[in-house]
Write a protein that holds these residues in place. Structure first.
Motif, PDB file in Angstrom:
ATOM      1  N   SER A 136      78.325 -60.280   1.682  1.00 14.20           N
ATOM      2  CA  SER A 136      77.075 -60.907   1.244  1.00 14.20           C
ATOM      3  C   SER A 136      75.905 -60.017   1.644  1.00 14.20           C
ATOM      4  N   ALA A 137      75.196 -59.503   0.653  1.00 15.45           N
ATOM      5  CA  ALA A 137      74.131 -58.520   0.865  1.00 15.45           C
ATOM      6  C   ALA A 137      73.457 -58.278  -0.479  1.00 15.45           C
ATOM      7  N   THR A 138      72.461 -57.412  -0.473  1.00 13.47           N
ATOM      8  CA  THR A 138      71.843 -56.975  -1.722  1.00 13.47           C
ATOM      9  C   THR A 138      72.380 -55.591  -2.061  1.00 13.47           C
ATOM     10  N   TYR A 139      72.774 -55.416  -3.302  1.00 10.40           N
ATOM     11  CA  TYR A 139      73.353 -54.157  -3.763  1.00 10.40           C
ATOM     12  C   TYR A 139      72.415 -53.503  -4.768  1.00 10.40           C
ATOM     13  N   PHE A 140      72.198 -52.207  -4.584  1.00 11.10           N
ATOM     14  CA  PHE A 140      71.344 -51.439  -5.479  1.00 11.10           C
ATOM     15  C   PHE A 140      72.158 -50.292  -6.086  1.00 11.10           C
ATOM     16  N   CYS A 141      72.079 -50.165  -7.393  1.00 12.15           N
ATOM     17  CA  CYS A 141      72.559 -48.943  -8.012  1.00 12.15           C
ATOM     18  C   CYS A 141      71.391 -47.958  -8.055  1.00 12.15           C
ATOM     19  N   ALA A 142      71.708 -46.699  -8.181  1.00 12.06           N
ATOM     20  CA  ALA A 142      70.662 -45.682  -8.230  1.00 12.06           C
ATOM     21  C   ALA A 142      71.174 -44.495  -9.035  1.00 12.06           C
ATOM     22  N   ALA A 143      70.258 -43.624  -9.364  1.00 11.61           N
ATOM     23  CA  ALA A 143      70.605 -42.403 -10.091  1.00 11.61           C
ATOM     24  C   ALA A 143      69.676 -41.300  -9.636  1.00 11.61           C
ATOM     25  N   SER A 144      70.184 -40.080  -9.680  1.00 11.76           N
ATOM     26  CA  SER A 144      69.331 -38.944  -9.351  1.00 11.76           C
ATOM     27  C   SER A 144      69.778 -37.722 -10.124  1.00 11.76           C
ATOM     28  N   PHE A 145      68.895 -36.722 -10.106  1.00 11.63           N
ATOM     29  CA  PHE A 145      69.205 -35.447 -10.727  1.00 11.63           C
ATOM     30  C   PHE A 145      69.962 -34.585  -9.740  1.00 11.63           C
ATOM     31  N   GLY A 146      70.697 -33.627 -10.250  1.00  5.69           N
ATOM     32  CA  GLY A 146      71.583 -32.863  -9.405  1.00  5.69           C
ATOM     33  C   GLY A 146      70.981 -31.628  -8.808  1.00  5.69           C
ATOM     34  N   SER A 147      71.791 -30.613  -8.701  1.00  4.79           N
ATOM     35  CA  SER A 147      71.432 -29.404  -7.987  1.00  4.79           C
ATOM     36  C   SER A 147      70.197 -28.774  -8.611  1.00  4.79           C
ATOM     37  N   GLY A 148      69.397 -28.237  -7.773  1.00  7.19           N
ATOM     38  CA  GLY A 148      68.165 -27.614  -8.229  1.00  7.19           C
ATOM     39  C   GLY A 148      67.021 -28.590  -8.325  1.00  7.19           C
ATOM     40  N   ASN A 149      67.311 -29.862  -8.139  1.00 12.90           N
ATOM     41  CA  ASN A 149      66.250 -30.864  -8.218  1.00 12.90           C
ATOM     42  C   ASN A 149      66.006 -31.465  -6.832  1.00 12.90           C
ATOM     43  N   THR A 150      65.195 -32.468  -6.804  1.00 12.26           N
ATOM     44  CA  THR A 150      64.694 -32.957  -5.525  1.00 12.26           C
ATOM     45  C   THR A 150      65.619 -33.931  -4.824  1.00 12.26           C
ATOM     46  N   GLY A 151      66.612 -34.481  -5.542  1.00 11.76           N
ATOM     47  CA  GLY A 151      67.426 -35.512  -4.933  1.00 11.76           C
ATOM     48  C   GLY A 151      66.751 -36.864  -4.904  1.00 11.76           C
ATOM     49  N   LYS A 152      65.615 -37.009  -5.577  1.00  9.86           N
ATOM     50  CA  LYS A 152      64.912 -38.295  -5.627  1.00  9.86           C
ATOM     51  C   LYS A 152      65.803 -39.343  -6.267  1.00  9.86           C
ATOM     52  N   LEU A 153      65.903 -40.513  -5.633  1.00 13.52           N
ATOM     53  CA  LEU A 153      66.705 -41.610  -6.152  1.00 13.52           C
ATOM     54  C   LEU A 153      65.834 -42.560  -6.966  1.00 13.52           C
ATOM     55  N   ILE A 154      66.336 -42.937  -8.139  1.00 14.23           N
ATOM     56  CA  ILE A 154      65.724 -43.986  -8.956  1.00 14.23           C
ATOM     57  C   ILE A 154      66.617 -45.206  -8.798  1.00 14.23           C
ATOM     58  N   PHE A 155      66.072 -46.287  -8.217  1.00 14.94           N
ATOM     59  CA  PHE A 155      66.865 -47.465  -7.909  1.00 14.94           C
ATOM     60  C   PHE A 155      66.768 -48.519  -9.002  1.00 14.94           C
ATOM     61  N   GLY A 156      67.840 -49.283  -9.146  1.00 12.21           N
ATOM     62  CA  GLY A 156      67.806 -50.492  -9.947  1.00 12.21           C
ATOM     63  C   GLY A 156      67.094 -51.589  -9.177  1.00 12.21           C
ATOM     64  N   GLN A 157      66.996 -52.768  -9.804  1.00 11.31           N
ATOM     65  CA  GLN A 157      66.210 -53.854  -9.238  1.00 11.31           C
ATOM     66  C   GLN A 157      66.935 -54.600  -8.129  1.00 11.31           C
ATOM     67  N   GLY A 158      68.237 -54.415  -8.011  1.00 11.90           N
ATOM     68  CA  GLY A 158      69.006 -55.048  -6.955  1.00 11.90           C
ATOM     69  C   GLY A 158      69.731 -56.310  -7.410  1.00 11.90           C
ATOM     70  N   THR A 159      70.869 -56.576  -6.784  1.00 14.74           N
ATOM     71  CA  THR A 159      71.666 -57.789  -7.018  1.00 14.74           C
ATOM     72  C   THR A 159      71.977 -58.422  -5.678  1.00 14.74           C
ATOM     73  N   THR A 160      71.579 -59.673  -5.526  1.00  8.72           N
ATOM     74  CA  THR A 160      71.888 -60.394  -4.292  1.00  8.72           C
ATOM     75  C   THR A 160      73.235 -61.077  -4.455  1.00  8.72           C
ATOM     76  N   LEU A 161      74.185 -60.675  -3.642  1.00 14.40           N
ATOM     77  CA  LEU A 161      75.546 -61.212  -3.697  1.00 14.40           C
ATOM     78  C   LEU A 161      75.765 -62.198  -2.561  1.00 14.40           C
ATOM     79  N   GLN A 162      76.253 -63.361  -2.917  1.00 19.60           N
ATOM     80  CA  GLN A 162      76.662 -64.347  -1.910  1.00 19.60           C
ATOM     81  C   GLN A 162      78.143 -64.625  -2.112  1.00 19.60           C
ATOM     82  N   VAL A 163      78.920 -64.419  -1.059  1.00 13.40           N
ATOM     83  CA  VAL A 163      80.350 -64.705  -1.112  1.00 13.40           C
ATOM     84  C   VAL A 163      80.599 -65.972  -0.299  1.00 13.40           C
ATOM     85  N   LYS A 164      81.064 -66.998  -0.986  1.00 11.84           N
ATOM     86  CA  LYS A 164      81.277 -68.294  -0.321  1.00 11.84           C
ATOM     87  C   LYS A 164      82.666 -68.355   0.303  1.00 11.84           C
ATOM     88  N   PRO A 165      82.738 -68.860   1.547  1.00 11.16           N
ATOM     89  CA  PRO A 165      84.036 -68.913   2.229  1.00 11.16           C
ATOM     90  C   PRO A 165      85.004 -69.907   1.574  1.00 11.16           C
TER      91      PRO A 165
END
Lengths: 114, 115
Positions: free
Chosen positions: A85-114
């Protein structure tokens, strides 16, 4: 073009079930796609990452599926546990030769019920 | 290995006041990032440093935000004057060097509330 769109915004899963979170991107120059996990009061932590030259990557209960032609990727959490149970973010970035800056998604709050 | 340190952890200020945040990256990490995370959203990059030089500050509201990284180690982010919409968590992250597949390590963040 630099957006990463994530869905769903929130997700409730029973313990032992499969959690699936989806992301889509537009910019084909992205070549590194990480997933981050964030607990309340903590910074994001890398969970698993994939590059577009493979279609799937698995680490324990966590799997990334990548569809380059559809410009989509997803996170699958098998045998979901309450501790996931946490918030999960996907992200994307450019590869070699670039800055490594991450572009994040808006997030998904996951709740796992026992 | 010690993680990315940030302080303070929480700050409450009135609008139009100034505030400063501090970040100490992982030892040896040349690249440092400041992100802004508004409640319910993903982090958004504000500024990136490579050693003590600015690589990308295209998303930094330069009329009120400033940042520096003296001697290529610690960094400070300042807001002056603060606006209500600056209420967010400010995250610092660092990596050894930019490139394909490098893991960004995040600090715990500073939670700012502007009243």
């Amino acid at each position: 073009q630099q957006q990463v769109k994530q869905s769903p915004q929130s997700l409730i899963v029973q313990k032992g079930g499969i959690s699936i979170i989806n992301c889509a991107y537009e910019n084909t120059a992205f070549d590194y796609f990480p997933w981050y996990q964030q607990f309340p009061g903590k910074g994001p932590a890398l969970l698993i990452a994939i590059r577009p030259d493979v279609s799937e990557k698995k680490e324990g209960r966590f799997t990334i599926s990548f569809n380059k032609s559809a410009k989509q990727f997803s996170l699958h959490i098998m045998d979901s546990q309450p501790g996931d149970s946490a918030t999960y973010f996907c992200a994307a970035s450019f590869g070699s030769g670039n800055t490594g800056k991450l572009i994040f998604g808006q997030g998904t709050t996951l709740q796992v019920k026992p | 290995e010690a993680g990315v340190a940030q302080s303070p952890r929480y700050k409450i200020i009135e609008k139009r006041q100034s505030v400063a945040f501090w970040c100490n990256p992982i030892s040896g990490h040349a690249t440092l990032y400041w992100y802004q995370q508004i409640l319910g959203q993903g982090p958004k990059l504000l500024i990136q440093f490579q050693n003590n030089g600015v690589v990308d500050d295209s998303q930094l509201p330069k009329d009120r935000f400033s940042a520096e990284r003296l001697k290529g180690v610690d960094s400070t982010l300042k807001i002056q004057p603060a606006k209500l919409e600056d209420s967010a968590v400010y995250l610092c992250a660092s990596i050894l060097a930019p490139g394909r597949g490098e893991t960004q390590y995040f600090g715990p963040g500073t939670r700012l509330l502007v009243l």
